[in-house]
Design a protein around this motif. Structure first.
Motif, PDB file in Angstrom:
ATOM      1  N   PRO A 108    -121.867  79.937  59.273  1.00  0.00           N
ATOM      2  CA  PRO A 108    -122.490  81.207  59.681  1.00  0.00           C
ATOM      3  C   PRO A 108    -122.211  81.593  61.128  1.00  0.00           C
ATOM      4  CG  PRO A 108    -124.036  79.899  58.402  1.00  0.00           C
ATOM      5  CD  PRO A 108    -122.851  79.024  58.671  1.00  0.00           C
ATOM      6  N   PHE A 109    -122.167  80.615  62.037  1.00  0.00           N
ATOM      7  CA  PHE A 109    -121.911  80.936  63.443  1.00  0.00           C
ATOM      8  C   PHE A 109    -120.503  81.498  63.630  1.00  0.00           C
ATOM      9  CE2 PHE A 109    -125.530  78.070  64.184  1.00  0.00           C
ATOM     10  CZ  PHE A 109    -126.246  78.822  65.107  1.00  0.00           C
ATOM     11  N   VAL A 153    -129.140  76.665  58.713  1.00  0.00           N
ATOM     12  CA  VAL A 153    -130.030  75.665  58.118  1.00  0.00           C
ATOM     13  C   VAL A 153    -129.984  75.762  56.596  1.00  0.00           C
ATOM     14  CG1 VAL A 153    -132.440  74.962  57.852  1.00  0.00           C
ATOM     15  CG2 VAL A 153    -131.553  75.537  60.116  1.00  0.00           C
ATOM     16  N   GLN A 154    -130.034  76.999  56.080  1.00  0.00           N
ATOM     17  CA  GLN A 154    -129.990  77.201  54.630  1.00  0.00           C
ATOM     18  C   GLN A 154    -128.667  76.715  54.061  1.00  0.00           C
ATOM     19  OE1 GLN A 154    -133.416  77.757  54.381  1.00  0.00           O
ATOM     20  NE2 GLN A 154    -132.735  78.916  52.595  1.00  0.00           N
ATOM     21  N   GLU A 155    -127.569  76.951  54.781  1.00  0.00           N
ATOM     22  CA  GLU A 155    -126.253  76.515  54.314  1.00  0.00           C
ATOM     23  C   GLU A 155    -126.174  74.994  54.245  1.00  0.00           C
ATOM     24  OE1 GLU A 155    -122.277  76.664  53.064  1.00  0.00           O
ATOM     25  OE2 GLU A 155    -123.844  78.194  53.135  1.00  0.00           O
ATOM     26  N   ARG A 156    -126.743  74.312  55.225  1.00  0.00           N
ATOM     27  CA  ARG A 156    -126.724  72.844  55.213  1.00  0.00           C
ATOM     28  C   ARG A 156    -127.561  72.294  54.071  1.00  0.00           C
ATOM     29  NH1 ARG A 156    -127.201  71.004  61.611  1.00  0.00           N
ATOM     30  NH2 ARG A 156    -125.046  71.534  62.182  1.00  0.00           N
ATOM     31  N   ALA A 160    -125.657  72.658  50.913  1.00  0.00           N
ATOM     32  CA  ALA A 160    -124.478  71.810  50.860  1.00  0.00           C
ATOM     33  C   ALA A 160    -124.797  70.426  50.318  1.00  0.00           C
ATOM     34  CB  ALA A 160    -123.858  71.675  52.246  1.00  0.00           C
ATOM     35  N   VAL A 161    -126.048  69.981  50.448  1.00  0.00           N
ATOM     36  CA  VAL A 161    -126.427  68.647  49.985  1.00  0.00           C
ATOM     37  C   VAL A 161    -126.298  68.515  48.474  1.00  0.00           C
ATOM     38  CG1 VAL A 161    -128.285  66.969  49.837  1.00  0.00           C
ATOM     39  CG2 VAL A 161    -127.897  68.224  51.967  1.00  0.00           C
ATOM     40  N   PRO A 162    -126.966  69.379  47.679  1.00  0.00           N
ATOM     41  CA  PRO A 162    -126.792  69.257  46.238  1.00  0.00           C
ATOM     42  C   PRO A 162    -125.372  69.553  45.793  1.00  0.00           C
ATOM     43  CG  PRO A 162    -128.045  71.238  46.797  1.00  0.00           C
ATOM     44  CD  PRO A 162    -127.949  70.403  48.022  1.00  0.00           C
ATOM     45  N   ARG A 163    -124.650  70.441  46.510  1.00  0.00           N
ATOM     46  CA  ARG A 163    -123.266  70.748  46.149  1.00  0.00           C
ATOM     47  C   ARG A 163    -122.406  69.512  46.278  1.00  0.00           C
ATOM     48  NH1 ARG A 163    -120.639  74.544  50.258  1.00  0.00           N
ATOM     49  NH2 ARG A 163    -122.346  75.905  49.562  1.00  0.00           N
ATOM     50  N   ASN A 164    -122.595  68.753  47.381  1.00  0.00           N
ATOM     51  CA  ASN A 164    -121.820  67.531  47.589  1.00  0.00           C
ATOM     52  C   ASN A 164    -122.162  66.473  46.557  1.00  0.00           C
ATOM     53  OD1 ASN A 164    -120.526  68.625  49.809  1.00  0.00           O
ATOM     54  ND2 ASN A 164    -122.033  67.824  51.279  1.00  0.00           N
ATOM     55  N   GLU A 165    -123.440  66.464  46.133  1.00  0.00           N
ATOM     56  CA  GLU A 165    -123.844  65.501  45.107  1.00  0.00           C
ATOM     57  C   GLU A 165    -123.142  65.805  43.795  1.00  0.00           C
ATOM     58  OE1 GLU A 165    -128.052  65.809  44.994  1.00  0.00           O
ATOM     59  OE2 GLU A 165    -128.383  64.597  46.804  1.00  0.00           O
TER      60      GLU A 165
END
Length: 282
Positions: A72-73, A265-268, A271-276
């Motif tokens: 996002p940044f 923060v929302q993107e991070r 990303a956790v369940p996506r990586n799982e």
């Protein structure tokens, strides 16, 4: 690995949500006030400011293009840099250094040519032609116009080319509404808001492509930012709130930074369940 998961990993552009549009309007409004801050309040002039802001745009774009995932940044920094550069590029094309276009107390601008003085109709015609050219080239590449499906370097490069031109065009439209149409800053902002409301209603009409509505809305949010920015900064005698370019820019920067930090923060978190899921994918 299936195509859907691969696309989510490669994707470098945000989802189009309500938060996306709020951040877009905040960025374009800040682009207007910050562009005027450098060019007029600080007296650097349209030419020098355009050169400096365009170089900043190039640097931020390189960072965005070299990134391997959506950040996002990075993304919103490029949007902001296109908005600031678009503001002074439009001013340089359409205006001259006459008193009619200078902020209160300013008697001259910085070194170099201080505006081509083409006028809003001519400037808009040139920018519309450039934007059409970008979309025609984009069409011939066979790549998608949908932001959610842009996952290639060439597609992203075309996307940012369209963004830069559309933000410059939007500035011209906003300045025309504010300065020449007789509507004033508040009236111009209300008109653009009304048009955006119509686009929102058209999203429920099946025969109207949402991709077309997205790009029209993307262009229109720029004149909304331009008129709101002028409304915040221009003197009361001209129909503004006279909050100044410095205070308005700082307030808008804080707002945009907060929104982008929240998006990060929302993107991070997402990303956790996506990586799982990727770890489990054979």
């Amino acid at each position: 690995m299936n195509a859907g998961i691969d696309r989510s990993v490669m994707k470098k552009l945000p989802e189009v949500t309500l938060a996306f549009w709020i951040m877009k309007i905040a960025a374009t409004t800040l682009g207007e006030t910050a562009g005027d801050l450098f060019a007029q309040t600080l007296g650097l002039g349209y030419f020098l400011t355009t050169v400096a802001l365009f170089l900043i745009f190039v640097v931020t774009l390189v960072v965005q293009l070299r990134s391997t995932h959506y950040n996002p940044f990075f993304y919103w920094t490029v949007i902001l840099s296109t908005s600031m550069a678009g503001t002074t590029m439009s001013d340089f094309m359409n205006r001259d250094a006459s008193a009619a276009y200078l902020s209160g107390g300013t008697t001259s601008l910085g070194w170099g040519p201080q505006g081509l003085g083409l006028g809003y109709p001519t400037g808009a015609a040139i920018l519309i032609s450039l934007l059409i050219a970008v979309f025609v080239i984009w069409k011939f590449t066979g790549l998608t116009f949908s932001i959610r499906d842009i996952v290639t370097f060439r597609g992203e490069a075309l996307f940012w080319s369209a963004i830069l031109v559309s933000n410059t065009l939007g500035t011209s439209m906003g300045d025309f509404l504010s300065d020449s149409s007789g509507l004033g800053y508040a009236g111009g902002a209300l008109l653009v808001t009304g048009l955006l409301t119509v686009l929102l209603a058209l999203m429920r009409v099946p025969v109207v492509p949402n991709v077309l509505l997205f790009w029209i809305a993307f262009v229109l949010t720029r004149p909304l930012g331009a008129t709101v920015g002028d409304f915040l900064t221009k003197p009361v005698a001209k129909g503004g709130l006279d909050l100044g370019t410095v205070g308005s820019s700082l307030a808008l920067l804080a707002l945009l930074f907060g929104l982008v930090a929240h998006a990060r923060v929302q993107e991070r978190r997402s990303a956790v369940p996506r990586n799982e899921v990727l770890a489990e994918d054979p």
